[in-house]
Design a protein around this motif. Sequence first.
Motif, PDB file in Angstrom:
ATOM      1  N   UNK A 112     -15.892 -51.287  84.525  1.00  0.00           N
ATOM      2  CA  UNK A 112     -17.104 -52.082  84.696  1.00  0.00           C
ATOM      3  C   UNK A 112     -17.979 -51.824  83.483  1.00  0.00           C
ATOM      4  N   UNK A 113     -18.459 -52.891  82.854  1.00  0.00           N
ATOM      5  CA  UNK A 113     -19.288 -52.743  81.661  1.00  0.00           C
ATOM      6  C   UNK A 113     -20.665 -53.347  81.904  1.00  0.00           C
ATOM      7  N   UNK A 114     -21.680 -52.675  81.400  1.00  0.00           N
ATOM      8  CA  UNK A 114     -23.048 -53.165  81.495  1.00  0.00           C
ATOM      9  C   UNK A 114     -23.727 -52.958  80.153  1.00  0.00           C
ATOM     10  N   UNK A 115     -24.572 -53.907  79.756  1.00  0.00           N
ATOM     11  CA  UNK A 115     -25.227 -53.797  78.458  1.00  0.00           C
ATOM     12  C   UNK A 115     -26.575 -54.505  78.483  1.00  0.00           C
ATOM     13  N   UNK A 116     -27.524 -54.052  77.655  1.00  0.00           N
ATOM     14  CA  UNK A 116     -28.736 -54.849  77.440  1.00  0.00           C
ATOM     15  C   UNK A 116     -28.338 -56.198  76.854  1.00  0.00           C
ATOM     16  N   UNK A 117     -29.143 -57.196  77.057  1.00  0.00           N
ATOM     17  CA  UNK A 117     -28.770 -58.539  76.614  1.00  0.00           C
ATOM     18  C   UNK A 117     -28.508 -58.606  75.109  1.00  0.00           C
ATOM     19  N   UNK A 118     -29.123 -57.752  74.328  1.00  0.00           N
ATOM     20  CA  UNK A 118     -28.875 -57.716  72.881  1.00  0.00           C
ATOM     21  C   UNK A 118     -28.365 -56.351  72.436  1.00  0.00           C
ATOM     22  N   UNK A 119     -27.658 -55.657  73.331  1.00  0.00           N
ATOM     23  CA  UNK A 119     -27.215 -54.310  73.013  1.00  0.00           C
ATOM     24  C   UNK A 119     -25.730 -54.101  73.201  1.00  0.00           C
ATOM     25  N   UNK A 120     -25.325 -52.839  73.121  1.00  0.00           N
ATOM     26  CA  UNK A 120     -23.923 -52.469  73.240  1.00  0.00           C
ATOM     27  C   UNK A 120     -23.593 -52.067  74.681  1.00  0.00           C
ATOM     28  N   UNK A 121     -22.350 -52.294  75.110  1.00  0.00           N
ATOM     29  CA  UNK A 121     -21.995 -51.996  76.501  1.00  0.00           C
ATOM     30  C   UNK A 121     -21.760 -50.509  76.766  1.00  0.00           C
ATOM     31  N   UNK A 122     -22.026 -50.118  77.994  1.00  0.00           N
ATOM     32  CA  UNK A 122     -21.653 -48.815  78.535  1.00  0.00           C
ATOM     33  C   UNK A 122     -20.560 -49.047  79.565  1.00  0.00           C
ATOM     34  N   UNK A 123     -19.513 -48.229  79.521  1.00  0.00           N
ATOM     35  CA  UNK A 123     -18.375 -48.397  80.424  1.00  0.00           C
ATOM     36  C   UNK A 123     -18.469 -47.431  81.605  1.00  0.00           C
ATOM     37  N   UNK A 124     -18.166 -47.949  82.793  1.00  0.00           N
ATOM     38  CA  UNK A 124     -17.960 -47.130  83.987  1.00  0.00           C
ATOM     39  C   UNK A 124     -16.553 -47.396  84.480  1.00  0.00           C
ATOM     40  N   UNK A 125     -15.899 -46.370  84.998  1.00  0.00           N
ATOM     41  CA  UNK A 125     -14.618 -46.554  85.670  1.00  0.00           C
ATOM     42  C   UNK A 125     -14.899 -46.387  87.157  1.00  0.00           C
ATOM     43  N   UNK A 126     -15.021 -47.520  87.855  1.00  0.00           N
ATOM     44  CA  UNK A 126     -15.493 -47.508  89.233  1.00  0.00           C
ATOM     45  C   UNK A 126     -14.379 -47.035  90.173  1.00  0.00           C
ATOM     46  N   UNK A 127     -14.649 -45.926  90.825  1.00  0.00           N
ATOM     47  CA  UNK A 127     -13.643 -45.248  91.632  1.00  0.00           C
ATOM     48  C   UNK A 127     -13.619 -45.755  93.070  1.00  0.00           C
ATOM     49  N   UNK A 128     -12.510 -45.508  93.734  1.00  0.00           N
ATOM     50  CA  UNK A 128     -12.318 -45.835  95.145  1.00  0.00           C
ATOM     51  C   UNK A 128     -13.373 -45.114  95.976  1.00  0.00           C
ATOM     52  N   UNK A 129     -14.192 -45.873  96.715  1.00  0.00           N
ATOM     53  CA  UNK A 129     -15.229 -45.281  97.550  1.00  0.00           C
ATOM     54  C   UNK A 129     -16.545 -45.037  96.847  1.00  0.00           C
ATOM     55  N   UNK A 130     -16.698 -45.535  95.615  1.00  0.00           N
ATOM     56  CA  UNK A 130     -17.928 -45.305  94.856  1.00  0.00           C
ATOM     57  C   UNK A 130     -18.969 -46.391  95.142  1.00  0.00           C
ATOM     58  N   UNK A 131     -20.209 -46.085  94.770  1.00  0.00           N
ATOM     59  CA  UNK A 131     -21.323 -47.019  94.907  1.00  0.00           C
ATOM     60  C   UNK A 131     -22.086 -47.063  93.598  1.00  0.00           C
ATOM     61  N   UNK A 132     -22.300 -48.266  93.068  1.00  0.00           N
ATOM     62  CA  UNK A 132     -23.130 -48.475  91.884  1.00  0.00           C
ATOM     63  C   UNK A 132     -24.320 -49.330  92.298  1.00  0.00           C
ATOM     64  N   UNK A 133     -25.537 -48.836  92.075  1.00  0.00           N
ATOM     65  CA  UNK A 133     -26.748 -49.571  92.421  1.00  0.00           C
ATOM     66  C   UNK A 133     -27.399 -50.089  91.145  1.00  0.00           C
ATOM     67  N   UNK A 134     -27.551 -51.397  91.067  1.00  0.00           N
ATOM     68  CA  UNK A 134     -28.314 -52.016  89.980  1.00  0.00           C
ATOM     69  C   UNK A 134     -29.724 -52.256  90.510  1.00  0.00           C
ATOM     70  N   UNK A 135     -30.689 -51.560  89.947  1.00  0.00           N
ATOM     71  CA  UNK A 135     -32.046 -51.544  90.471  1.00  0.00           C
ATOM     72  C   UNK A 135     -32.814 -52.816  90.106  1.00  0.00           C
ATOM     73  N   UNK A 136     -33.960 -53.082  90.769  1.00  0.00           N
ATOM     74  CA  UNK A 136     -34.779 -54.248  90.424  1.00  0.00           C
ATOM     75  C   UNK A 136     -35.094 -54.293  88.930  1.00  0.00           C
TER      76      UNK A 136
END
Length: 207
Positions: free
Chosen positions: A150-174
Amino acid sequence: MQQLNLFQESTPVLPVTYYPDFLSQELANELYQHCLKLEWQQNQIRIAGKTMPVPRLECLYGDKGCDYLYSNSVFLKPLTWTEALSNLRDGLRPAVGDRITALTGYNFRIVIGNQYRSGQDSIGWHADTDSSMGLSPAIASVSLGSVRKFQIKPRNGKPTDFWLEHGSLLVMHPGCQSTHLHQVPKTNKVVGTRINLTFRPHTGGGR
């Protein structure tokens, strides 16, 4: 519960919190088997004037009347909450530990399921900005099955990678959907099925 909070005290690095062990192995396995039996569908999306299959399976469960439209072409109508999905959201079985609402402090009225059947199933760079979620929505994402990048990045920035594991939770805040993009890219590696459950707010319908 272990968590990775990518906030600094002043300026946030990433507006997300990651809980790699949100569910126990036993509960994650049980939920994965339940989710395989959800009412998955292959939707069609229209991009640049062309209609094509969405490169994954989808489903929507939620409160009555909480319809969801994305990319101005894919319309999802909520099915009635299953007991397992409702328990995951609301914590009606306190003996099994934290549930999403209690842990995050956010309220959610729908859950969109994505099933990635192989490494060729994916979702490209995007932000979840459907107006039905209201302003600055929080989104809580549970991963089940095979690990995917899973990759996330600022709209004009570089991505950060996550390897989303079985049973994990990722919260994207307001605020995350306004400032950042995210994706699950294709991979040529041999991977099994991954199911992603994204719990979201909704401004319409009724309970």
